[in-house]
Design an enzyme around this catalytic site. Structure first.
Site, mmCIF file in Angstrom:
data_model
loop_
_atom_site.group_PDB
_atom_site.id
_atom_site.type_symbol
_atom_site.label_atom_id
_atom_site.label_comp_id
_atom_site.label_asym_id
_atom_site.label_seq_id
_atom_site.Cartn_x
_atom_site.Cartn_y
_atom_site.Cartn_z
ATOM 1 N N LYS A 116 0.824 -1.221 0.000
ATOM 2 C CA LYS A 116 0.000 0.000 0.000
ATOM 3 C C LYS A 116 0.854 1.267 0.000
ATOM 4 O O LYS A 116 0.403 2.310 -0.487
ATOM 5 C CB LYS A 116 -0.954 0.005 1.207
ATOM 6 C CG LYS A 116 -1.816 -1.252 1.319
ATOM 7 C CD LYS A 116 -2.652 -1.537 0.080
ATOM 8 C CE LYS A 116 -3.286 -2.910 0.147
ATOM 9 N NZ LYS A 116 -3.803 -3.382 -1.130
ATOM 10 N N GLU A 200 -2.470 7.385 8.293
ATOM 11 C CA GLU A 200 -3.221 8.344 7.493
ATOM 12 C C GLU A 200 -4.119 9.132 8.425
ATOM 13 O O GLU A 200 -4.493 8.650 9.500
ATOM 14 C CB GLU A 200 -4.124 7.609 6.470
ATOM 15 C CG GLU A 200 -3.414 7.096 5.252
ATOM 16 C CD GLU A 200 -4.351 6.337 4.320
ATOM 17 O OE1 GLU A 200 -5.575 6.319 4.570
ATOM 18 O OE2 GLU A 200 -3.855 5.759 3.345
ATOM 19 N N HIS A 235 -16.200 -4.785 7.204
ATOM 20 C CA HIS A 235 -15.422 -4.859 5.954
ATOM 21 C C HIS A 235 -15.933 -5.907 4.971
ATOM 22 O O HIS A 235 -15.267 -6.217 3.993
ATOM 23 C CB HIS A 235 -13.930 -5.040 6.250
ATOM 24 C CG HIS A 235 -13.414 -3.977 7.175
ATOM 25 N ND1 HIS A 235 -13.246 -2.682 6.765
ATOM 26 C CD2 HIS A 235 -13.097 -4.007 8.487
ATOM 27 C CE1 HIS A 235 -12.829 -1.962 7.799
ATOM 28 N NE2 HIS A 235 -12.735 -2.742 8.859
ATOM 29 N N ARG A 292 -8.404 -7.466 -9.587
ATOM 30 C CA ARG A 292 -9.140 -8.701 -9.890
ATOM 31 C C ARG A 292 -10.555 -8.366 -10.347
ATOM 32 O O ARG A 292 -10.989 -7.220 -10.241
ATOM 33 C CB ARG A 292 -9.249 -9.560 -8.620
ATOM 34 C CG ARG A 292 -9.930 -8.801 -7.492
ATOM 35 C CD ARG A 292 -10.426 -9.671 -6.381
ATOM 36 N NE ARG A 292 -11.294 -8.924 -5.487
ATOM 37 C CZ ARG A 292 -10.890 -8.111 -4.530
ATOM 38 N NH1 ARG A 292 -9.594 -7.931 -4.304
ATOM 39 N NH2 ARG A 292 -11.758 -7.463 -3.778
HETATM 40 C C1 MV4 Z 1 -9.717 4.533 5.854
HETATM 41 C C2 MV4 Z 1 -10.907 4.979 6.462
HETATM 42 C C3 MV4 Z 1 -10.938 6.274 6.939
HETATM 43 N N1 MV4 Z 1 -9.840 7.074 6.832
HETATM 44 N N2 MV4 Z 1 -8.680 5.379 5.757
HETATM 45 C C4 MV4 Z 1 -10.995 -0.046 5.507
HETATM 46 C C5 MV4 Z 1 -10.454 -1.122 4.660
HETATM 47 C C6 MV4 Z 1 -9.121 -0.640 4.269
HETATM 48 N N3 MV4 Z 1 -8.687 -1.192 3.062
HETATM 49 C C7 MV4 Z 1 -9.276 0.848 4.219
HETATM 50 N N4 MV4 Z 1 -10.366 1.145 5.079
HETATM 51 C C8 MV4 Z 1 -10.617 2.409 5.515
HETATM 52 N N5 MV4 Z 1 -9.596 3.292 5.383
HETATM 53 C C9 MV4 Z 1 -8.753 6.606 6.241
HETATM 54 N N6 MV4 Z 1 -7.672 7.408 6.155
HETATM 55 C C10 MV4 Z 1 -11.983 4.107 6.546
HETATM 56 C C11 MV4 Z 1 -11.828 2.805 6.078
HETATM 57 C C12 MV4 Z 1 -12.990 1.971 6.217
HETATM 58 C C13 MV4 Z 1 -13.669 1.468 5.105
HETATM 59 C C14 MV4 Z 1 -13.251 1.705 3.807
HETATM 60 C C15 MV4 Z 1 -13.927 1.196 2.723
HETATM 61 C C16 MV4 Z 1 -15.062 0.426 2.921
HETATM 62 C C17 MV4 Z 1 -15.493 0.169 4.188
HETATM 63 C C18 MV4 Z 1 -14.808 0.681 5.297
HETATM 64 C C19 MV4 Z 1 -15.269 0.419 6.581
HETATM 65 C C20 MV4 Z 1 -14.604 0.905 7.660
HETATM 66 C C21 MV4 Z 1 -13.451 1.677 7.476
#
Ligand code: MV4
Length: 509
Positions: A116, A200, A235, A292
């Site tokens: 990432k 972040e 998630h 994918r």
């Molecule tokens: C975040 C976020 C808020 N702020 N990054 C969750 C999965 C991971 N791949 C990245 N995710 C998140 N990153 C920042 N800076 C909130 C999430 C997140 C989320 C993102 C996409 C879909 C569902 C989610 C559920 C909870 C938190």
């Protein structure tokens, strides 16, 4: 074009890929584990090979066995589907060195997007907005605190090889950093075998919006619009839709351009997805790229008319994209519901079993992707997704109404499913208005009424209400109506009865 493709997957996605093969006049080869001896993907395929025991590591994740099977069967290409080996660089590498076409991006792209930190750097250099945060992996707690001072609290600590929610920890102030770093590192090491982290700025209640892209081996890249995936729980996506209720033409144009740019920056080839988080002010930021085919690709197929899997196979065979960007027109609205064999009243624990009876919904604008049949076994070994119900409507409301009906019509006996739970989301006023974000399901857990099991108190109160009603003495019972009047029912009303035995008040409704 290929003559024969091995499908290194199972269930509904294996069928989906084999259907595309058949349309392209390509023979398909199935592989299956012990638990899947009677599975439908074996019967759909032109040939099928038993590759090992039920445990995924010894069958669907066994790179050597799958490569050997491809060679022995004379398959020229492998489609990995999603999950299992779809994003493992070593698998794509093994295909490449054995002269088998991996239907997906190169092993190099898989490697790049799996890290990432590198993904963030690469897309940032290409001019795509990323969330404020550390450029490099952070080694010490002090480094995390320094980075946090620069970007401001609250921060989100993430695993460098993360994705899918593992190894994520929030620190709302400097005092929370120590524990958050420890836990994030532990989880990252356990889940990904690598404890590296970065930070972040935390976006509060963002929307999750992703763009479908298609890229061929000749440098042509297009996008097929967005999918709104904010309705998720821990998630796991539950409902996906396109277009997003927040999207405008102008926004789609600018986000779509950035998605294509991101794909170009990593030399992307095949179907892929660029994920964005969108904040309350509609500012968007690159999150990660899914290298994918995705579970929710159906909604994009429904509104664009593009067969993404056929396009993916053509691309792998070296053909040019059959579409230019200007050919892509979005028509109407589509929703996808993931039906899982899980019990919502038991915290969504998997519900394996044998399917005793089955009725699948139908009618105009309804598409079902499933490998279910009466008598089939749902094993515990794999993902609990058993069917996808996707609908099309001229607009969002028509799609929602069709989905509500489809979920009501769906009947699966033998395992518990998430269908009734999904229907409750579709009945929600905020959902109906498109007021959704990634915390929607968590926040509305109580209102959506997940405790299906009634306590003895509920039953006692209900009996009392009914008894009073029958005796014409309604006025002696207090019923506190639910906050959401549309969800009113006697059962719920009974559950909210207070001070019944004192008889000191009257019906409120
Ligand atoms: C975040 C976020 C808020 N702020 N990054 C969750 C999965 C991971 N791949 C990245 N995710 C998140 N990153 C920042 N800076 C909130 C999430 C997140 C989320 C993102 C996409 C879909 C569902 C989610 C559920 C909870 C938190």
């Amino acid at each position: 074009m290929f003559n024969k493709i091995l499908v290194a997957n199972r269930g509904e996605i294996a069928l989906r890929i084999m259907r595309a093969c058949r349309e392209l006049d390509i023979k398909s080869v199935a592989v299956f584990s012990e638990a899947d001896k009677e599975a439908l993907h074996i019967r759909y395929a032109d040939e099928a090979y038993h590759i090992g025991p039920s445990q995924p590591n010894q069958s669907y994740l066994d790179i050597e066995k799958i490569i050997d099977t491809a060679k022995n069967s004379g398959s020229e290409a492998i489609h990995p589907g999603y999950g299992f080996l779809a994003q493992i660089p070593e698998f794509a590498q093994q295909c490449e060195s054995n002269n088998i076409t991996f239907i997906g991006p190169t092993s190099q792209t898989l490697q790049l997007m799996g890290d990432k930190i590198i993904a963030r750097k690469t897309v940032k250099e290409a001019g795509i907005p990323i969330i404020a945060g550390s450029i490099d992996a952070l080694k010490t707690e002090e480094e995390v605190k320094e980075a946090a001072e620069q970007i401001g609290y609250p921060i989100l600590i993430k695993a460098v090889y993360g994705g899918g929610g593992k190894g994520l920890r929030i620190a709302r102030n400097v005092r929370e950093v120590h524990q958050a770093v420890e836990l994030a590192r532990l989880e990252a090491e356990a889940s990904f075998g690598d404890a590296q982290i970065y930070v972040e700025k935390l976006l509060e209640k963002p929307r999750h919006i992703e763009f479908q892209v298609l890229a061929d081996k000749h440098g042509n890249i297009i996008h097929l619009g967005e999918r709104e995936c904010s309705i998720q729980r821990r998630h796991q996506k539950l409902i996906e839709e396109t277009p997003s209720p927040m999207m405008t033409k102008a926004k789609r144009l600018s986000m779509g351009k950035k998605a294509v740019k991101a794909a170009r920056a990593v030399n992307y080839v095949s179907a892929g997805t660029v994920e964005f988080l969108v904040d309350k002010k509609s500012a968007f930021y690159f999150l990660e790229m899914n290298t994918r085919l995705q579970v929710e690709h159906l909604v994009t197929e429904i509104v664009t008319g593009v067969d993404i899997v056929k396009e993916q196979i053509r691309i792998a065979a070296g053909e040019k994209l059959s579409y230019e960007q200007r050919h892509i027109v979005l028509n109407g609205h589509a929703l996808n519901c993931r039906i899982n064999a899980e019990d919502p009243s038991k915290d969504f624990t998997p519900s394996p079993g044998t399917i005793k009876s089955l009725h699948l919904p139908g009618g105009p604008g309804v598409r079902i992707d499933t490998a279910l049949y009466v008598g089939c076994e749902i094993p515990l070994f794999y993902d609990s997704l058993i069917a996808k119900v996707a609908v099309w409507g001229r607009n969002r409301m028509e799609a929602i109404l069709r989905m509500r009906n489809a979920l009501q019509e769906l009947s699966v006996e033998g395992v518990e499913t998430t269908a009734s739970f999904l229907r409750k989301i579709l009945m929600d006023q905020n959902y109906k208005q498109g007021n959704i974000h990634t915390c929607f399901v968590d926040e509305r857990m109580d209102d959506l009424g997940f405790q299906e099991e009634n306590t003895s108190e509920d039953i006692a109160v209900l009996s009392a209400v009914l008894a009073n009603y029958c005796l014409g003495r309604q006025r002696e019972t207090v019923v506190i109506p639910p906050r959401n009047r549309r969800q009113f029912s006697l059962w719920k009303a009974a559950g909210r009865t207070r001070h019944f035995s004192r008889g000191d008040s009257k019906w409120i409704r």
